[in-house]
Design a protein around this motif. Structure first.
Motif, PDB file in Angstrom:
ATOM      1  N   TRP A 245      43.868   5.621 -54.299  1.00 56.19           N
ATOM      2  CA  TRP A 245      44.718   4.746 -53.494  1.00 56.19           C
ATOM      3  C   TRP A 245      46.186   4.843 -53.923  1.00 56.19           C
ATOM      4  N   ASP A 246      46.437   5.373 -55.121  1.00 53.36           N
ATOM      5  CA  ASP A 246      47.811   5.512 -55.613  1.00 53.36           C
ATOM      6  C   ASP A 246      48.667   6.289 -54.617  1.00 53.36           C
ATOM      7  N   GLN A 247      48.112   7.370 -54.121  1.00 52.22           N
ATOM      8  CA  GLN A 247      48.850   8.204 -53.171  1.00 52.22           C
ATOM      9  C   GLN A 247      49.217   7.416 -51.920  1.00 52.22           C
ATOM     10  N   PHE A 248      48.272   6.627 -51.433  1.00 56.94           N
ATOM     11  CA  PHE A 248      48.479   5.845 -50.214  1.00 56.94           C
ATOM     12  C   PHE A 248      49.553   4.778 -50.438  1.00 56.94           C
ATOM     13  N   ALA A 249      49.439   4.069 -51.565  1.00 56.05           N
ATOM     14  CA  ALA A 249      50.420   3.032 -51.883  1.00 56.05           C
ATOM     15  C   ALA A 249      51.811   3.640 -52.033  1.00 56.05           C
ATOM     16  N   GLU A 250      51.880   4.829 -52.628  1.00 57.17           N
ATOM     17  CA  GLU A 250      53.173   5.505 -52.802  1.00 57.17           C
ATOM     18  C   GLU A 250      53.768   5.896 -51.455  1.00 57.17           C
ATOM     19  N   MET A 251      52.918   6.316 -50.533  1.00 60.67           N
ATOM     20  CA  MET A 251      53.390   6.669 -49.188  1.00 60.67           C
ATOM     21  C   MET A 251      54.055   5.470 -48.523  1.00 60.67           C
ATOM     22  N   PHE A 252      53.437   4.295 -48.689  1.00 62.29           N
ATOM     23  CA  PHE A 252      53.998   3.082 -48.093  1.00 62.29           C
ATOM     24  C   PHE A 252      55.291   2.674 -48.794  1.00 62.29           C
ATOM     25  N   ALA A 253      55.275   2.741 -50.116  1.00 62.09           N
ATOM     26  CA  ALA A 253      56.481   2.382 -50.881  1.00 62.09           C
ATOM     27  C   ALA A 253      57.650   3.271 -50.500  1.00 62.09           C
ATOM     28  N   ASP A 254      57.373   4.535 -50.224  1.00 61.31           N
ATOM     29  CA  ASP A 254      58.436   5.479 -49.855  1.00 61.31           C
ATOM     30  C   ASP A 254      59.136   5.090 -48.557  1.00 61.31           C
ATOM     31  N   LEU A 255      58.395   4.486 -47.638  1.00 61.38           N
ATOM     32  CA  LEU A 255      59.015   4.058 -46.380  1.00 61.38           C
ATOM     33  C   LEU A 255      60.183   3.118 -46.661  1.00 61.38           C
ATOM     34  N   TYR A 256      59.975   2.240 -47.620  1.00 55.79           N
ATOM     35  CA  TYR A 256      61.006   1.255 -47.963  1.00 55.79           C
ATOM     36  C   TYR A 256      62.087   1.877 -48.845  1.00 55.79           C
ATOM     37  N   LYS A 257      61.684   2.647 -49.845  1.00 56.95           N
ATOM     38  CA  LYS A 257      62.640   3.263 -50.770  1.00 56.95           C
ATOM     39  C   LYS A 257      63.628   4.189 -50.049  1.00 56.95           C
ATOM     40  N   LYS A 258      63.119   4.919 -49.090  1.00 58.85           N
ATOM     41  CA  LYS A 258      63.938   5.913 -48.398  1.00 58.85           C
ATOM     42  C   LYS A 258      64.705   5.349 -47.211  1.00 58.85           C
ATOM     43  N   GLY A 259      64.580   4.029 -46.982  1.00 59.56           N
ATOM     44  CA  GLY A 259      65.318   3.412 -45.889  1.00 59.56           C
ATOM     45  C   GLY A 259      64.725   3.648 -44.522  1.00 59.56           C
ATOM     46  N   TYR A 260      63.416   3.938 -44.478  1.00 59.92           N
ATOM     47  CA  TYR A 260      62.768   4.186 -43.199  1.00 59.92           C
ATOM     48  C   TYR A 260      62.295   2.898 -42.530  1.00 59.92           C
ATOM     49  N   LEU A 261      62.223   1.804 -43.302  1.00 62.39           N
ATOM     50  CA  LEU A 261      61.839   0.506 -42.757  1.00 62.39           C
ATOM     51  C   LEU A 261      63.067  -0.364 -42.550  1.00 62.39           C
ATOM     52  N   ASN A 262      62.970  -1.321 -41.633  1.00 60.48           N
ATOM     53  CA  ASN A 262      64.041  -2.289 -41.446  1.00 60.48           C
ATOM     54  C   ASN A 262      64.297  -3.036 -42.756  1.00 60.48           C
ATOM     55  N   LYS A 263      65.558  -3.271 -43.066  1.00 60.61           N
ATOM     56  CA  LYS A 263      65.922  -3.880 -44.344  1.00 60.61           C
ATOM     57  C   LYS A 263      65.343  -5.286 -44.503  1.00 60.61           C
ATOM     58  N   ASP A 264      65.166  -5.977 -43.380  1.00 61.62           N
ATOM     59  CA  ASP A 264      64.640  -7.346 -43.443  1.00 61.62           C
ATOM     60  C   ASP A 264      63.128  -7.381 -43.265  1.00 61.62           C
ATOM     61  N   VAL A 265      62.441  -6.330 -43.671  1.00 59.83           N
ATOM     62  CA  VAL A 265      61.003  -6.213 -43.453  1.00 59.83           C
ATOM     63  C   VAL A 265      60.219  -7.416 -43.970  1.00 59.83           C
ATOM     64  N   LEU A 266      60.660  -8.024 -45.068  1.00 63.17           N
ATOM     65  CA  LEU A 266      59.904  -9.130 -45.656  1.00 63.17           C
ATOM     66  C   LEU A 266      60.203 -10.481 -45.024  1.00 63.17           C
ATOM     67  N   THR A 267      61.217 -10.536 -44.185  1.00 69.19           N
ATOM     68  CA  THR A 267      61.529 -11.799 -43.501  1.00 69.19           C
ATOM     69  C   THR A 267      61.364 -11.685 -41.984  1.00 69.19           C
TER      70      THR A 267
END
Length: 439
Positions: A245-267
């Motif tokens: 699952w490490d690989q999968f979690a890293e894939m998701f984390a990368d979306l945020y780290k690389k600026g691929y997700l909206n900055k206000d994703v948590l709100t």
């Protein structure tokens, strides 16, 4: 002869007394004989003309919930002796239902959000004798019936979810429809870089919790249950190595780290996703085509498309996820079970099932119900041969893991946990919930 006359007179008098007695008993106290329905002789409050209230709860949100509410309102107008207490609590629905299952206090009518058989089956009344069962579309029957013939719920539409996209954004940056996850990430990099961050490649209403889970439910199948690399047996028998699952979690984390997700994703909330698509502030959403319909209410001129979920493992092909979508089931312990069944039957009417299916831009669960999906009809035809796989969590994760997956996804991008901790939490809860299910 006199004896015969008196005998005849006596018979007439007995008959008259019987008739008068029958008349008197039919009016006395306004009581009625309990109605019989498919052999069920239990009287309900509705039978006596007394107004009853049925509780109805759905996980559906947004415009689709408004459609359900409108149909419920019409039902009450046509059935003045039945009041519907309608509830659409959104992100709190699943937790609310867990509490109600534990206390055996479920709503009279409720939606099963993909879990009609596996989670709610023992709590649901069998609807096999309802007239609308004969009208069920063959494609959806396996999801809502079992080998013994039990019908668990009414499926008003059929889920077929993938990724929706803003066509204008993709055309502006000369991006072809991604077929693989690598191509999807290349598209995200292009959009993020060339728009200067003005357009979020992916938009996610993370504060609502469940949109985070959508990512994992979408990409777990192509990652773990692909045609070339399949770990379904290990996930089902409990031997799955959760370090994978490490690989999968890293894939998701990368979306945020690389600026691929909206900055206000948590709100941001789910409704913000459709708004971003409508306003051209995002390229992709991890939802079914229903998100396009919501976005078009904000911007009727929106040019949007619908695509399958890209493959991840080399040699695999894109897929959709699907199964039951918008459903109504009846609690087997409902005190107003006939009124509840009547409510469900009302939604099974072709014109009402059509309204629900159209609101989600999905095929109907009722045969002969034409659903004009507008421009989306082109995509359904184009991708009609693409495989539709069940949602990952519904098949391979024990009951309760959905919340774990969503919450840990939130914690990961907030910095509350690491990739390794995400995997460890998944393993811990997977084992705990599997053990609890066996007891």
């Amino acid at each position: 002869m006199k004896f015969m006359k008196w005998q005849s007179l006596l018979v007439v008098m007995i008959v008259l007394v019987g008739i008068l007695s029958a008349c008197g008993s039919s009016n006395q106290g306004n009581e009625k004989k309990p109605a019989e329905n498919n052999g069920n002789k239990q009287a309900t409050e509705q039978d006596s003309g007394k107004k009853v209230t049925i509780s109805v709860a759905t996980n559906v949100v947004g415009e689709q919930a408004k459609v359900l509410q409108a149909i419920a309102d019409n039902f009450m107008k046509e059935n003045p002796t039945i009041k519907v207490d309608f509830s659409a609590p959104g992100k709190d629905y699943e937790n609310m239902m867990k509490i109600k299952m534990a206390s055996n206090d479920l709503p009279d009518v409720f939606s099963t959000h993909g879990w009609a058989k596996l989670r709610y089956g023992q709590y649901l009344a069998d609807l096999k004798d309802e007239a609308w069962v004969a009208t069920l579309d063959e494609a959806i029957k396996p999801a809502v019936t079992d080998d013994a013939g039990k019908v668990y719920v009414l499926p008003m539409d059929q889920d077929k979810s993938g990724i929706v996209y803003n066509k204008d954004v993709l055309e502006k940056y000369n991006i072809a429809i991604p077929q693989t996850y690598a191509q999807l990430m290349e598209a995200a990099e292009t959009i993020a870089k060339e728009s200067g961050g003005a357009i979020a490649p992916f938009h996610m209403g993370g504060s609502d919790n469940w949109p985070v889970g959508q990512y994992f439910d979408y990409f777990a199948n192509p990652l773990y249950i692909s045609a070339a690399q399949n770990q379904s047996a290990q996930l089902l028998d409990g031997s799955f190595d959760w370090s994978n699952w490490d690989q999968f979690a890293e894939m998701f984390a990368d979306l945020y780290k690389k600026g691929y997700l909206n900055k206000d994703v948590l709100t941001a909330k789910y409704n913000d996703d459709a708004k971003a698509l409508a306003e051209g502030k995002t390229a992709f959403l991890f939802y079914g085509a229903y998100a396009i319909e919501e976005a078009k209410k904000i911007n009727p001129e929106l040019h949007a498309g619908f695509m399958p979920i890209p493959s991840i493992v080399e040699g695999d092909t894109p897929t959709f996820v699907g199964g039951e979508k918008t459903t109504w089931g009846v609690s087997k312990d409902s005190k107003n079970i006939e009124a509840a069944k009547k409510f469900v039957a009302y939604f099974a009417k072709p014109e009402n099932a059509q309204l629900v299916a159209v609101s989600n831009a999905l095929p109907s669960g009722i045969k002969g119900t034409a659903v004009d999906a507008g421009d989306l009809s082109t995509y359904y035809e184009q991708y009609k041969d693409i495989r539709v796989l069940p949602y990952f969590d519904r098949v391979f994760l024990p009951n309760g893991m959905w919340d774990v997956m969503c919450k840990n996804g939130q914690d990961l991008i907030s910095g509350g946990i690491t990739v390794k901790q995400f995997s460890e939490n998944m393993e811990k809860e997977y084992n705990r919930l599997r053990a609890a299910a066996v007891k």
